[in-house]
Design a protein around this motif. Structure first.
Motif, PDB file in Angstrom:
ATOM      1  N   ASN A  62     -74.873 -59.925 -10.064  1.00  0.00           N
ATOM      2  CA  ASN A  62     -74.750 -59.704  -8.631  1.00  0.00           C
ATOM      3  C   ASN A  62     -74.111 -60.899  -7.923  1.00  0.00           C
ATOM      4  N   PHE A  63     -72.867 -61.220  -8.297  1.00  0.00           N
ATOM      5  CA  PHE A  63     -72.176 -62.318  -7.641  1.00  0.00           C
ATOM      6  C   PHE A  63     -71.261 -61.770  -6.556  1.00  0.00           C
ATOM      7  N   SER A  64     -70.912 -62.647  -5.621  1.00  0.00           N
ATOM      8  CA  SER A  64     -69.958 -62.282  -4.569  1.00  0.00           C
ATOM      9  C   SER A  64     -69.382 -63.557  -3.984  1.00  0.00           C
ATOM     10  N   GLY A  65     -68.496 -63.400  -3.011  1.00  0.00           N
ATOM     11  CA  GLY A  65     -67.908 -64.566  -2.379  1.00  0.00           C
ATOM     12  C   GLY A  65     -67.033 -65.378  -3.297  1.00  0.00           C
ATOM     13  N   SER A  66     -66.134 -64.720  -4.017  1.00  0.00           N
ATOM     14  CA  SER A  66     -65.286 -65.422  -4.984  1.00  0.00           C
ATOM     15  C   SER A  66     -64.291 -66.316  -4.255  1.00  0.00           C
ATOM     16  N   ASP A  67     -64.257 -67.581  -4.646  1.00  0.00           N
ATOM     17  CA  ASP A  67     -63.433 -68.562  -3.943  1.00  0.00           C
ATOM     18  C   ASP A  67     -62.427 -69.204  -4.891  1.00  0.00           C
ATOM     19  N   GLY A  68     -62.572 -70.497  -5.153  1.00  0.00           N
ATOM     20  CA  GLY A  68     -61.587 -71.191  -5.959  1.00  0.00           C
ATOM     21  C   GLY A  68     -61.691 -70.867  -7.439  1.00  0.00           C
ATOM     22  N   PHE A  69     -60.638 -71.146  -8.173  1.00  0.00           N
ATOM     23  CA  PHE A  69     -60.663 -71.064  -9.636  1.00  0.00           C
ATOM     24  C   PHE A  69     -59.660 -72.056 -10.198  1.00  0.00           C
ATOM     25  N   VAL A  70     -59.898 -72.456 -11.432  1.00  0.00           N
ATOM     26  CA  VAL A  70     -59.000 -73.357 -12.150  1.00  0.00           C
ATOM     27  C   VAL A  70     -58.812 -72.794 -13.547  1.00  0.00           C
ATOM     28  N   MET A  71     -57.800 -73.297 -14.249  1.00  0.00           N
ATOM     29  CA  MET A  71     -57.507 -72.790 -15.583  1.00  0.00           C
ATOM     30  C   MET A  71     -57.385 -73.933 -16.573  1.00  0.00           C
ATOM     31  N   GLY A  72     -57.781 -73.662 -17.803  1.00  0.00           N
ATOM     32  CA  GLY A  72     -57.669 -74.619 -18.889  1.00  0.00           C
ATOM     33  C   GLY A  72     -58.192 -73.976 -20.160  1.00  0.00           C
ATOM     34  N   ASP A  73     -57.867 -74.555 -21.296  1.00  0.00           N
ATOM     35  CA  ASP A  73     -58.298 -74.011 -22.582  1.00  0.00           C
ATOM     36  C   ASP A  73     -59.695 -74.556 -22.892  1.00  0.00           C
ATOM     37  N   ILE A  74     -60.714 -73.870 -22.410  1.00  0.00           N
ATOM     38  CA  ILE A  74     -62.095 -74.350 -22.496  1.00  0.00           C
ATOM     39  C   ILE A  74     -62.604 -74.345 -23.934  1.00  0.00           C
ATOM     40  N   ASP A  75     -62.250 -73.315 -24.714  1.00  0.00           N
ATOM     41  CA  ASP A  75     -62.775 -73.179 -26.081  1.00  0.00           C
ATOM     42  C   ASP A  75     -61.772 -73.619 -27.149  1.00  0.00           C
ATOM     43  N   LYS A  76     -60.648 -74.197 -26.732  1.00  0.00           N
ATOM     44  CA  LYS A  76     -59.646 -74.761 -27.648  1.00  0.00           C
ATOM     45  C   LYS A  76     -59.130 -73.744 -28.666  1.00  0.00           C
ATOM     46  N   ASP A  77     -58.892 -72.516 -28.194  1.00  0.00           N
ATOM     47  CA  ASP A  77     -58.306 -71.501 -29.069  1.00  0.00           C
ATOM     48  C   ASP A  77     -56.820 -71.312 -28.813  1.00  0.00           C
ATOM     49  N   GLY A  78     -56.237 -72.167 -27.965  1.00  0.00           N
ATOM     50  CA  GLY A  78     -54.822 -72.080 -27.666  1.00  0.00           C
ATOM     51  C   GLY A  78     -54.480 -71.129 -26.546  1.00  0.00           C
ATOM     52  N   ILE A  79     -55.478 -70.524 -25.904  1.00  0.00           N
ATOM     53  CA  ILE A  79     -55.257 -69.572 -24.820  1.00  0.00           C
ATOM     54  C   ILE A  79     -55.993 -70.071 -23.580  1.00  0.00           C
ATOM     55  N   HIS A 112     -64.131 -67.224 -17.743  1.00  0.00           N
ATOM     56  CA  HIS A 112     -63.482 -66.019 -18.257  1.00  0.00           C
ATOM     57  C   HIS A 112     -62.612 -66.462 -19.421  1.00  0.00           C
ATOM     58  N   PHE A 113     -63.110 -66.221 -20.625  1.00  0.00           N
ATOM     59  CA  PHE A 113     -62.404 -66.648 -21.832  1.00  0.00           C
ATOM     60  C   PHE A 113     -61.298 -65.645 -22.149  1.00  0.00           C
ATOM     61  N   GLY A 114     -60.076 -66.141 -22.210  1.00  0.00           N
ATOM     62  CA  GLY A 114     -58.929 -65.275 -22.406  1.00  0.00           C
ATOM     63  C   GLY A 114     -58.694 -64.907 -23.857  1.00  0.00           C
ATOM     64  N   SER A 115     -57.768 -63.971 -24.059  1.00  0.00           N
ATOM     65  CA  SER A 115     -57.389 -63.513 -25.391  1.00  0.00           C
ATOM     66  C   SER A 115     -55.891 -63.223 -25.379  1.00  0.00           C
ATOM     67  N   ASN A 116     -55.374 -62.713 -26.472  1.00  0.00           N
ATOM     68  CA  ASN A 116     -53.965 -62.328 -26.517  1.00  0.00           C
ATOM     69  C   ASN A 116     -53.672 -61.083 -25.695  1.00  0.00           C
ATOM     70  N   ASP A 117     -54.721 -60.377 -25.281  1.00  0.00           N
ATOM     71  CA  ASP A 117     -54.598 -59.195 -24.437  1.00  0.00           C
ATOM     72  C   ASP A 117     -55.020 -59.580 -23.021  1.00  0.00           C
ATOM     73  N   PRO A 118     -54.116 -59.520 -22.027  1.00  0.00           N
ATOM     74  CA  PRO A 118     -54.483 -59.948 -20.680  1.00  0.00           C
ATOM     75  C   PRO A 118     -55.515 -59.067 -20.004  1.00  0.00           C
ATOM     76  N   ASP A 119     -55.871 -57.946 -20.624  1.00  0.00           N
ATOM     77  CA  ASP A 119     -56.928 -57.096 -20.092  1.00  0.00           C
ATOM     78  C   ASP A 119     -58.231 -57.227 -20.874  1.00  0.00           C
TER      79      ASP A 119
END
Length: 483
Positions: A62-79, A112-119
């Motif tokens: 139950n989250f709301s009020g989405s504000d800032g975000f940043v990006m980086g390879d948190i889990d070092k999988d290259g994505i 939000h951990f990314g993958s080769n599929d943007p969805d």
């Protein structure tokens, strides 16, 4: 060359009636349903398809009020991964929250951990509630030198918090944490950034403290600090942190590292809401943190500097600044001589809608930098209030087409994407997420529970015009026409 400052443009009421991407005949057609007139350099039509990355309904959180975000390879999988903050913004300081909405001290930092599929994303919460009361912003930076990106979050109702990456099991393990003692219950931290200003290999943090989450007249009348936090040891130990006050201002809301003078070291650009001005702290470049404060005099506009973008728009080799002026977006031209005024040039307007987040990219692939932007709805945050009509301040997304270096001082062409009763589009980042060669955008959305969250916009190319916007949800806040 005609220099067109924003105050010299046609009145804003007239500008609201001019949508270069939407013809007068379509005045009553919802913006997203209007056939796009935007075209790429090769003549294809440009429209946009929305994809959800994270929202409270599908997440079951139950989250709301989405504000800032940043990006980086948190889990070092290259994505690249996304770190987003959600302040829960139906009511800020009241205890009268609806039980089926959010608790009074709700707040979330999510990865939000990314993958080769943007969805396909793996979404997890790494901090919530009292640890991050109303988080507004975050930074990703390796503070303990172990090679894994950590997170620092700025909480609008209290403090800065350091979250240490646990390493290979970052998706499932608890993240060790420390509320920086010198920030605890100190005010309202609205932004946080990280950079190695003195070149010693250990990043510092910059953070403006605006004093109160919802400033009143008394808050504008006092000054609060822009802080530089330095680390001397283990970042999980409170006594490893020291703080240096760069300056005190009325509602400071930005303290962004950027090499604004292109001399090879990181300076700091400060924006203040109460004073509606920018300040540059110039890095001495000698391995110390003895910054020189310089006022930014702007001819033709004022800027509070909450969100800013930096690029050389006129090709003179100097970084210019793009930001919000009252009821419009402008860019200010860095002067050749330090201390001279920065001339303001009009880009465009969403009026009567406001301007919140934006990002730069060559959207139409014509070789120059365009601008995508979002606005801040002012109506009810938990329902489509019937009192908010077409002429109110609504949640809009659109992009402004750069006229090119030869015409960069002219008004930019606006292409509207979507306009909804509810939505605050706080931030955007440009990425080619689907790998098709054109630029897509990631963004956050607040002010519209249960539609808040993180999304991405796929740029769609077609040989004939399509509807400007293809929404991800069947049920949504009302799509509205232009005013």
């Amino acid at each position: 060359m005609i220099i067109q400052h924003y105050f010299m443009a046609a009145s804003l009421s007239a500008l609201c009636l001019i949508s270069i991407g939407v013809r007068t005949a379509h005045a009553q057609t919802p913006v997203g349903d209007t056939l796009t007139q935007a075209q790429s350099a090769n003549g294809e039509y440009i429209s946009w398809r929305e994809h959800l990355i994270d929202d409270p309904v599908t997440a079951g959180v139950n989250f709301s009020g989405s504000d800032g975000f940043v990006m980086g390879d948190i889990d070092k999988d290259g994505i690249e991964d996304i770190v987003s903050v959600h302040e829960s913004d139906a009511e800020y300081d009241s205890a009268s929250f609806l039980e089926d909405f959010v608790p009074p001290i709700a707040g979330h930092v999510r990865i939000h951990f990314g993958s080769n599929d943007p969805d396909r994303w793996v979404n997890v919460t790494v901090a919530e509630a009292e640890d991050v009361p109303a988080p507004e912003d975050a930074a990703v930076v390796d503070l303990n030198g172990d090679g894994w990106l950590d997170i620092v979050a700025a909480a609008e109702r209290s403090h800065l918090i350091y979250l240490q990456n646990p390493g290979s099991d970052a998706r499932s393990a608890q993240w060790p944490r420390l509320i920086l003692p010198l920030t605890r219950d100190k005010g309202s931290y609205i932004r946080v950034f990280a950079a190695d200003f003195d070149g010693d290999g250990v990043p510092e943090l910059t953070a403006p403290n605006k004093g109160a989450q919802t400033p009143g007249p008394e808050d504008y009348a006092r000054s609060t600090p822009v802080e530089l936090h330095t680390l001397h040891g283990d970042p999980l130990q409170g006594d490893s942190w020291q703080v240096q006050v760069l300056g005190n201002y009325s509602i400071p809301q930005n303290a962004e590292p950027v090499d604004i003078d292109s001399d090879g070291d990181m300076d700091i650009v400060v924006g203040t809401r109460g004073e509606s001005r920018l300040i540059i702290f110039e890095n001495p470049g000698d391995g110390t943190l003895n910054f020189t404060e310089r006022a930014v005099g702007i001819y033709g506009a004022s800027m509070a500097g909450f969100n800013l973008e930096y690029t050389d728009l006129n090709g003179d080799g100097r970084l210019d600044i793009i930001g919000n002026a009252p009821r419009s977006m402008v860019w200010i031209e860095q002067p050749e001589r330090k201390g001279d005024a920065w001339n303001a040039h009009y880009i465009g307007s969403f009026a009567p809608d406001s301007h919140t987040g934006y990002a730069l990219a060559d959207i139409d692939e014509d070789g120059d930098i365009d601008l995508i932007a979002g606005s801040y709805s002012r109506g009810d945050r938990t329902g489509d209030d019937s009192s908010v009509g077409v002429n109110g301040a609504l949640g809009r997304i659109g992009w402004f087409e750069n006229p090119g270096v030869s015409g960069v001082y002219e008004e930019w062409q606006r292409h509207d994407i979507s306009r909804r009763k509810r939505g605050m589009f706080d931030k955007f980042m440009a990425r080619d997420l689907d790998g098709d060669g054109d630029m897509d955008f990631l963004g956050t959305r607040g002010n519209s529970y249960p539609y808040d969250g993180v999304f991405w916009l796929e740029q769609v190319r077609s040989v004939s015009p399509r509807a400007a916007f293809e929404r991800a949800r069947e049920q949504e806040s009302d799509e509205m026409p232009l005013p």
